[in-house]
Design a protein around this motif. Structure first.
Motif, PDB file in Angstrom:
ATOM      1  N   GLU A  68      19.984 -36.716  -3.524  1.00 54.87           N
ATOM      2  CA  GLU A  68      20.761 -35.199  -3.111  1.00 54.87           C
ATOM      3  C   GLU A  68      19.421 -34.617  -2.973  1.00 54.87           C
ATOM      4  OE1 GLU A  68      23.606 -31.691  -4.262  1.00 54.87           O
ATOM      5  OE2 GLU A  68      23.609 -34.345  -5.606  1.00 54.87           O
ATOM      6  N   GLN A  69      18.772 -33.720  -2.070  1.00 55.54           N
ATOM      7  CA  GLN A  69      17.615 -33.066  -1.617  1.00 55.54           C
ATOM      8  C   GLN A  69      17.826 -31.845  -1.775  1.00 55.54           C
ATOM      9  OE1 GLN A  69      16.275 -32.816   2.264  1.00 55.54           O
ATOM     10  NE2 GLN A  69      14.387 -31.528   1.207  1.00 55.54           N
ATOM     11  N   HIS A  70      16.614 -31.628  -3.749  1.00 52.71           N
ATOM     12  CA  HIS A  70      17.048 -29.860  -4.841  1.00 52.71           C
ATOM     13  C   HIS A  70      15.338 -29.931  -4.447  1.00 52.71           C
ATOM     14  CE1 HIS A  70      16.544 -33.867  -7.176  1.00 52.71           C
ATOM     15  NE2 HIS A  70      15.138 -33.201  -7.287  1.00 52.71           N
ATOM     16  N   GLY A  71      15.175 -28.580  -5.042  1.00 52.68           N
ATOM     17  CA  GLY A  71      13.504 -27.908  -4.865  1.00 52.68           C
ATOM     18  C   GLY A  71      14.361 -26.399  -5.841  1.00 52.68           C
ATOM     19  N   GLY A  72      13.168 -25.549  -5.857  1.00 51.70           N
ATOM     20  CA  GLY A  72      13.835 -24.359  -6.179  1.00 51.70           C
ATOM     21  C   GLY A  72      13.568 -23.377  -5.005  1.00 51.70           C
ATOM     22  N   TRP A  73      14.409 -22.507  -5.015  1.00 50.52           N
ATOM     23  CA  TRP A  73      14.022 -20.820  -4.150  1.00 50.52           C
ATOM     24  C   TRP A  73      13.713 -20.116  -4.240  1.00 50.52           C
ATOM     25  CZ3 TRP A  73      17.326 -17.418  -5.236  1.00 50.52           C
ATOM     26  CH2 TRP A  73      17.594 -16.731  -5.863  1.00 50.52           C
ATOM     27  N   ARG A  74      13.058 -19.856  -5.618  1.00 52.60           N
ATOM     28  CA  ARG A  74      12.515 -18.864  -5.968  1.00 52.60           C
ATOM     29  C   ARG A  74      11.274 -19.342  -7.254  1.00 52.60           C
ATOM     30  NH1 ARG A  74      15.624 -13.299  -8.005  1.00 52.60           N
ATOM     31  NH2 ARG A  74      13.535 -12.584  -8.738  1.00 52.60           N
ATOM     32  N   ARG A  75       9.958 -18.688  -7.044  1.00 50.96           N
ATOM     33  CA  ARG A  75       9.081 -19.093  -8.379  1.00 50.96           C
ATOM     34  C   ARG A  75      10.050 -18.872 -10.207  1.00 50.96           C
ATOM     35  NH1 ARG A  75       4.067 -20.710  -8.406  1.00 50.96           N
ATOM     36  NH2 ARG A  75       3.898 -20.070  -6.215  1.00 50.96           N
ATOM     37  N   ILE A  76       9.803 -19.858 -10.517  1.00 50.70           N
ATOM     38  CA  ILE A  76      10.452 -19.535 -11.726  1.00 50.70           C
ATOM     39  C   ILE A  76       8.544 -18.968 -13.216  1.00 50.70           C
ATOM     40  CG2 ILE A  76      12.336 -21.470 -12.023  1.00 50.70           C
ATOM     41  CD1 ILE A  76      10.085 -23.050 -13.747  1.00 50.70           C
ATOM     42  N   GLY A  77       9.355 -18.185 -13.493  1.00 49.99           N
ATOM     43  CA  GLY A  77       8.521 -17.168 -14.575  1.00 49.99           C
ATOM     44  C   GLY A  77       7.727 -18.080 -15.517  1.00 49.99           C
ATOM     45  N   ASP A  78       6.691 -18.101 -16.271  1.00 49.30           N
ATOM     46  CA  ASP A  78       5.193 -18.791 -17.211  1.00 49.30           C
ATOM     47  C   ASP A  78       6.818 -19.553 -18.314  1.00 49.30           C
ATOM     48  OD1 ASP A  78       3.668 -18.110 -14.404  1.00 49.30           O
ATOM     49  OD2 ASP A  78       2.916 -17.230 -15.968  1.00 49.30           O
ATOM     50  N   ASN A  79       7.550 -18.550 -18.544  1.00 53.81           N
ATOM     51  CA  ASN A  79       7.921 -19.309 -19.995  1.00 53.81           C
ATOM     52  C   ASN A  79       9.482 -20.277 -19.841  1.00 53.81           C
ATOM     53  OD1 ASN A  79       6.286 -17.861 -22.093  1.00 53.81           O
ATOM     54  ND2 ASN A  79       7.169 -15.429 -21.632  1.00 53.81           N
ATOM     55  N   SER A  80       9.739 -19.850 -18.378  1.00 53.72           N
ATOM     56  CA  SER A  80      10.973 -20.792 -17.934  1.00 53.72           C
ATOM     57  C   SER A  80      10.585 -22.405 -17.957  1.00 53.72           C
ATOM     58  CB  SER A  80      11.337 -20.245 -16.785  1.00 53.72           C
ATOM     59  OG  SER A  80      11.934 -18.840 -17.269  1.00 53.72           O
ATOM     60  N   GLY A  81      11.126 -22.883 -18.044  1.00 50.60           N
ATOM     61  CA  GLY A  81      11.163 -24.056 -17.886  1.00 50.60           C
ATOM     62  C   GLY A  81      12.634 -24.804 -17.829  1.00 50.60           C
ATOM     63  N   PHE A  82      12.360 -26.302 -17.521  1.00 50.13           N
ATOM     64  CA  PHE A  82      13.979 -27.575 -17.747  1.00 50.13           C
ATOM     65  C   PHE A  82      13.106 -28.782 -17.782  1.00 50.13           C
ATOM     66  CE2 PHE A  82      12.144 -26.407 -13.717  1.00 50.13           C
ATOM     67  CZ  PHE A  82      12.108 -28.032 -13.484  1.00 50.13           C
TER      68      PHE A  82
END
Length: 303
Positions: A68-82
């Motif tokens: 299942e193709q996936h990725g980001g659709w918008r840049r996340i902040g420097d403190n954001s993560g997963f």
């Protein structure tokens, strides 16, 4: 959307890591042959999958299918993560639609049939949401941290431990969803009767004296009710299951010893050896003698 994980599934963690403010994730499309589990440590995280632009908040998780193709659709902040974990499930997790009481029999899924023979599939499964914000998110994040740490600093059976921890994660996730949606998951009283009947069959399936009257006496229920309850939870009749248990034991005795066919028939509860042979051939496709000879040849070839 939901997925189900059965007790028959094998899960194997292939890779896991923690991402913080990762611009490369946003810029690069991803697809791989494994299930992908993403859980946000600090949101928001902007994830795109199958054309769906998701904004995931802290503690939220999403489960993606192989390739299942996936990725980001918008840049996340420097403190954001997963946390990002990839795992193989064999057989693959089964996909089901939206949960409704009509579509998914949770009580049957949770209870299971607990049959000994492999002929009849069991039904006990975990119900896993594709996207969910669990209330026990901190406990789940700790488990993902354990997996990542174990893979980065491998010792001993680290792959085995990672898969065990993932199983714990999935069980806690599924359990949280059930409690959050106030799903009625306690087995009905009839299931307790079914378990007592199943125990009786497992203990006495070779006993030729185990008949309807004896079952009624042992369980204090009439035979019609017992037959209905067993078929409801097992999916087969009592007679079919007793025959399956007897034939399972007969195959073991044929493979492991030299007892005469007539004696094996008697030991496994068949008063008539000719009836035993006919039933065995109907089930296995060959006679008891042919079955023994085939397995004896296999053993000699291995030796």
């Amino acid at each position: 959307m939901f997925y189900t994980l059965s007790t028959h599934n094998r899960i194997d963690v292939k890779w896991a890591d923690r991402h913080m403010g990762d611009g490369m994730f946003y810029q690069t499309p991803h697809a791989n042959p494994y299930f992908n589990l993403i859980m946000v440590t600090e949101g928001p995280v902007y994830l795109q999958a199958v054309g769906d632009n998701m904004t995931l908040q802290s503690g939220e998780m999403v489960l993606l299918e192989p390739w299942e193709q996936h990725g980001g659709w918008r840049r996340i902040g420097d403190n954001s993560g997963f946390f990002w974990l990839q795992f193989e499930a064999c057989p693959a997790l089964a996909r089901i639609g939206e949960w409704t009481k009509q579509e998914i029999d949770l009580k049957k899924m949770l209870a299971g049939s607990n049959l000994r023979t492999g002929e009849f599939p069991d039904e006990d499964k975990l119900l896993l949401p594709r996207r969910y914000l669990p209330s026990n998110q901190y406990e789940l994040l700790v488990l993902l941290e354990r997996i990542v740490h174990g893979l980065k600093f491998p010792q001993g059976y680290f792959r085995f431990r990672a898969s065990l921890v993932l199983g714990q994660f999935l069980e806690l996730l599924a359990d949280d969803w059930l409690h959050h949606h106030h799903a009625q998951t306690s087995p009905p009283t009839s299931y307790l009767t079914y378990r007592k009947l199943l125990l009786l069959l497992h203990e006495r399936f070779c006993d030729p004296l185990l008949n309807k009257a004896e079952m009624e006496r042992a369980l204090d229920r009439n035979s019609e009710y017992l037959s209905h309850v067993f078929k409801q939870f097992a999916g087969v009749t009592i007679v079919e299951y007793i025959q399956s248990l007897r034939l399972q034991l007969a195959k073991h005795l044929l493979r492991s010893g030299d007892k005469p066919i007539q004696e094996i028939a008697g030991v496994t509860g068949f008063a008539d050896p000719f009836y035993f042979s006919r039933l065995f051939k109907k089930s296995a496709g060959i006679t008891p003698t042919q079955y023994r000879e085939a397995h004896r040849s296999d053993k000699e070839n291995k030796d």
